[in-house]
Scaffold this active site. Structure first.
Site, PDB file in Angstrom:
ATOM      1  N   ASP A  18     -10.435  -4.018   1.931  1.00  0.00           N
ATOM      2  CA  ASP A  18     -10.476  -5.040   2.981  1.00  0.00           C
ATOM      3  C   ASP A  18     -11.876  -5.534   3.265  1.00  0.00           C
ATOM      4  O   ASP A  18     -12.172  -5.962   4.377  1.00  0.00           O
ATOM      5  CB  ASP A  18      -9.830  -4.529   4.279  1.00  0.00           C
ATOM      6  CG  ASP A  18      -8.437  -4.002   4.036  1.00  0.00           C
ATOM      7  OD1 ASP A  18      -7.666  -4.710   3.374  1.00  0.00           O
ATOM      8  OD2 ASP A  18      -8.138  -2.885   4.473  1.00  0.00           O
ATOM      9  N   LYS A  21     -12.701  -9.204  -0.511  1.00  0.00           N
ATOM     10  CA  LYS A  21     -12.770  -9.517  -1.942  1.00  0.00           C
ATOM     11  C   LYS A  21     -12.065 -10.826  -2.265  1.00  0.00           C
ATOM     12  O   LYS A  21     -12.552 -11.616  -3.054  1.00  0.00           O
ATOM     13  CB  LYS A  21     -12.102  -8.414  -2.781  1.00  0.00           C
ATOM     14  CG  LYS A  21     -12.858  -7.127  -2.829  1.00  0.00           C
ATOM     15  CD  LYS A  21     -12.077  -6.068  -3.602  1.00  0.00           C
ATOM     16  CE  LYS A  21     -10.799  -5.637  -2.928  1.00  0.00           C
ATOM     17  NZ  LYS A  21     -10.968  -4.924  -1.657  1.00  0.00           N
ATOM     18  N   GLY A  45      -3.688  -6.501  -0.036  1.00  0.00           N
ATOM     19  CA  GLY A  45      -3.442  -7.741   0.688  1.00  0.00           C
ATOM     20  C   GLY A  45      -4.736  -8.524   0.688  1.00  0.00           C
ATOM     21  O   GLY A  45      -5.684  -8.132   1.340  1.00  0.00           O
ATOM     22  N   HIS A  46      -4.811  -9.578  -0.108  1.00  0.00           N
ATOM     23  CA  HIS A  46      -6.041 -10.357  -0.198  1.00  0.00           C
ATOM     24  C   HIS A  46      -5.863 -11.669   0.552  1.00  0.00           C
ATOM     25  O   HIS A  46      -5.091 -12.521   0.150  1.00  0.00           O
ATOM     26  CB  HIS A  46      -6.402 -10.597  -1.666  1.00  0.00           C
ATOM     27  CG  HIS A  46      -6.802  -9.334  -2.375  1.00  0.00           C
ATOM     28  ND1 HIS A  46      -6.897  -9.227  -3.738  1.00  0.00           N
ATOM     29  CD2 HIS A  46      -7.142  -8.116  -1.890  1.00  0.00           C
ATOM     30  CE1 HIS A  46      -7.281  -8.000  -4.058  1.00  0.00           C
ATOM     31  NE2 HIS A  46      -7.433  -7.308  -2.955  1.00  0.00           N
ATOM     32  N   GLN A 226      -8.305  -2.683  -3.246  1.00  0.00           N
ATOM     33  CA  GLN A 226      -8.755  -1.520  -2.470  1.00  0.00           C
ATOM     34  C   GLN A 226     -10.289  -1.355  -2.606  1.00  0.00           C
ATOM     35  O   GLN A 226     -10.968  -2.327  -2.851  1.00  0.00           O
ATOM     36  CB  GLN A 226      -8.023  -0.243  -2.878  1.00  0.00           C
ATOM     37  CG  GLN A 226      -6.548  -0.230  -2.488  1.00  0.00           C
ATOM     38  CD  GLN A 226      -5.628  -0.874  -3.509  1.00  0.00           C
ATOM     39  OE1 GLN A 226      -5.781  -0.690  -4.698  1.00  0.00           O
ATOM     40  NE2 GLN A 226      -4.650  -1.626  -3.060  1.00  0.00           N
TER      41      GLN A 226
HETATM   42  P1  IMP Z   1      -1.126   3.569  -1.138  1.00  0.00           P
HETATM   43  O1  IMP Z   1      -2.082   2.807  -1.986  1.00  0.00           O
HETATM   44  O2  IMP Z   1      -0.061   2.704  -0.511  1.00  0.00           O
HETATM   45  O3  IMP Z   1      -0.585   4.773  -1.826  1.00  0.00           O
HETATM   46  O4  IMP Z   1      -1.954   4.142   0.122  1.00  0.00           O
HETATM   47  C1  IMP Z   1      -2.986   5.115  -0.033  1.00  0.00           C
HETATM   48  C2  IMP Z   1      -4.138   4.820   0.920  1.00  0.00           C
HETATM   49  O5  IMP Z   1      -4.800   3.629   0.497  1.00  0.00           O
HETATM   50  C3  IMP Z   1      -3.727   4.566   2.378  1.00  0.00           C
HETATM   51  O6  IMP Z   1      -4.770   5.044   3.212  1.00  0.00           O
HETATM   52  C4  IMP Z   1      -3.671   3.050   2.464  1.00  0.00           C
HETATM   53  O7  IMP Z   1      -3.855   2.590   3.772  1.00  0.00           O
HETATM   54  C5  IMP Z   1      -4.834   2.683   1.570  1.00  0.00           C
HETATM   55  N1  IMP Z   1      -4.704   1.345   0.990  1.00  0.00           N
HETATM   56  C6  IMP Z   1      -3.881   0.953  -0.015  1.00  0.00           C
HETATM   57  N2  IMP Z   1      -4.059  -0.361  -0.289  1.00  0.00           N
HETATM   58  C7  IMP Z   1      -5.017  -0.790   0.534  1.00  0.00           C
HETATM   59  C8  IMP Z   1      -5.664  -2.056   0.688  1.00  0.00           C
HETATM   60  O8  IMP Z   1      -5.395  -3.047  -0.015  1.00  0.00           O
HETATM   61  N3  IMP Z   1      -6.615  -2.128   1.657  1.00  0.00           N
HETATM   62  C9  IMP Z   1      -6.969  -1.053   2.394  1.00  0.00           C
HETATM   63  N4  IMP Z   1      -6.400   0.158   2.285  1.00  0.00           N
HETATM   64  C10 IMP Z   1      -5.439   0.275   1.350  1.00  0.00           C
HETATM   65 MG    MG Z   2      -6.859  -6.136   2.084  1.00  0.00          MG
END
Ligand code: IMP
Ligand code: MG
Length: 428
Positions: A18, A21, A45-46, A226
């Site tokens: 977040d 990007k 989520g971009h 991420q």
């Molecule tokens: P997962 O990727 O859904 O398995 O989540 C694992 C961890 O990564 C959790 O803490 C999520 O909140 C975090 N996470 C996954 N995708 C994002 C993202 O796009 N932005 C921020 N945190 C993320």
């Molecule tokens: Mg995001």
């Protein structure tokens, strides 16, 4: 960023995701022939504020909003085909043309309904605070060598068998976890049969598409999702996502060799946020965190969860510079700090009275560290209209100078708002 020497650029999140990007990729994509997503899936989520309005992209690269670039979903991605078509439909409804502009790797793995079910029903996932999009279970199947790949959709018999076994396994796991939910293999097979004719026209050998573009003298932007601290190897394990978010993952996940990459740009927020559980050493107190959250609109683009907010952590960014081999930084959301009188910047930690200059390898210690702050003067003036570095107040420039000095990488871009023109390019 692109030049005669730099034709293949990786853009990665250098904190916990977040960092903005999507916005930077959208701006840089103007000069990219190809934009490639290389890991993660619909957990990302971009958010992009393009001329046609705000878009939130989950799986399609943010470059899709620049009409001249083509987009690739690489082999390192775990693809949720249902979500993909929602995204495609939303783009088409907003007038974005996709014909001939989207390639999906034949080697990417599919996220299936049972992956999502397992993720949302698992107590472990809840503890980590996952997005419940099935990402972890899909990567488990990939590395367990029982996943369903996009290219398998060309062979219904293979898919039928894989789904049958996958659904059986998932149901066994659900029972073990004490969940009453179950999945039906036949429903999933039917779903894939319905989606395959729509998905297959996009499917190709994506690594070859990237290699041909580079060989032909074109420019390629590899877009990470991420951030480094969520990387399965380098992040705050086990509070991480299940893929290699760092620059090394860009080569594997896009299907090219590391020697094809010329530069790596790390995106950092001017402060720090994290969504989900796990250590966040510079997390601010309740009142200040709430102020950052409101000013920065810090709510998850995928799940809507409020993001945890805190101060700039140079330990984290310095680490990120190292594990990603960052050649430059883009500092985003500087304008969010416009009203603060004073800005704490974490230079290092202490643990049990000892000074730490490198991140510990385990969360137990990371939960215990005490951040040591330097207090910088705020500028208390709006910065959103700045288009050059010299337009920024002196205190803001001092703040940026200190950040790059501590991070050990040069700042190449500064974001002062959500619009395309609010990205200042810094001359090298
Ligand atoms: P997962 O990727 O859904 O398995 O989540 C694992 C961890 O990564 C959790 O803490 C999520 O909140 C975090 N996470 C996954 N995708 C994002 C993202 O796009 N932005 C921020 N945190 C993320
Ligand atoms: Mg995001």
């Amino acid at each position: 960023m692109f030049s005669t020497k730099i034709r293949c650029l990786v853009v990665v999140g250098a904190q916990w995701g977040d960092e903005g990007k999507g916005k930077v990729v959208d701006a840089l994509a103007e000069h990219a022939d190809l934009v490639v997503r290389y890991q993660g899936g619909a957990n990302a989520g971009h958010t992009v504020d393009a001329p046609g309005g705000e878009f939130v992209l989950h799986q399609i690269p943010s470059g899709i909003l620049q009409p001249t670039s083509r987009c690739v979903i690489g082999n390192g991605v775990v693809l949720d085909p249902e979500t993909l078509f929602h995204e495609i439909d939303a783009l088409v409804a907003r007038g974005v043309t996709l014909e001939g502009r989207l390639v999906v790797s034949d080697r990417a793995h599919l996220v299936l309904p049972y992956h999502k079910l397992l993720d949302s029903e698992s107590p472990r996932s809840k503890k980590i605070g996952t997005t419940a999009r099935g990402i972890g279970p899909a990567y488990e199947d990939k590395f367990g060598r029982r996943g369903v790949r996009v290219g398998d959709l060309r062979h219904p018999r293979i898919v039928g068998k894989l789904v049958q076994n996958g659904a059986q396994r998932a149901n066994d796991m659900l029972q073990l976890q004490g969940s009453k939910q179950r999945c039906q293999a036949s429903d999933i097979v039917a779903l894939l049969e319905a989606l395959a004719p729509r998905l297959l026209p996009f499917v190709d050998d994506a690594g070859l598409v990237v290699a041909r573009t580079l060989r032909g003298g074109g420019t390629v932007l590899l877009e990470g999702a991420q951030g480094a601290l969520l990387d399965v190897d380098h992040g705050t394990y086990p509070f991480v996502t299940s893929s290699s978010t760092t620059a090394g993952g860009a080569a594997t996940g896009a299907g090219i060799g590391p020697t094809a990459i010329h530069a790596v740009l790390g995106i950092v927020k001017a402060y720090t946020t994290r969504v989900g559980n796990g250590p966040l050493p510079t997390e601010a107190g309740q009142a200040e965190a709430a102020r950052l959250r409101e000013l920065g609109d810090e709510f998850g683009a995928t799940t809507g969860r409020p993001r945890r907010c805190g101060w700039f952590d140079a330990m984290v960014v310095r680490y990120s510079v190292r594990v990603n081999g960052l050649t430059g930084l883009a500092v985003t959301k500087l304008d969010v700090l416009d009203s603060f009188e004073e800005l704490p910047v974490c230079t290092h930690y202490t643990l049990g009275g000892d000074r730490l200059d490198e991140l510990p390898d385990n969360v137990a210690e990371l939960e215990e560290v005490e951040p040591v702050y330097e207090r910088m003067a705020g500028w208390r003036r709006p910065t959103g209209a700045a288009r050059k570095l010299v337009d920024l107040p002196r205190q803001a420039r001092d703040y940026l100078d200190r950040l790059q000095e501590l991070a050990l990488a040069p700042i190449r871009y500064v974001g002062v708002g959500t619009r395309r023109e609010q990205l200042i390019e810094v001359a090298p």
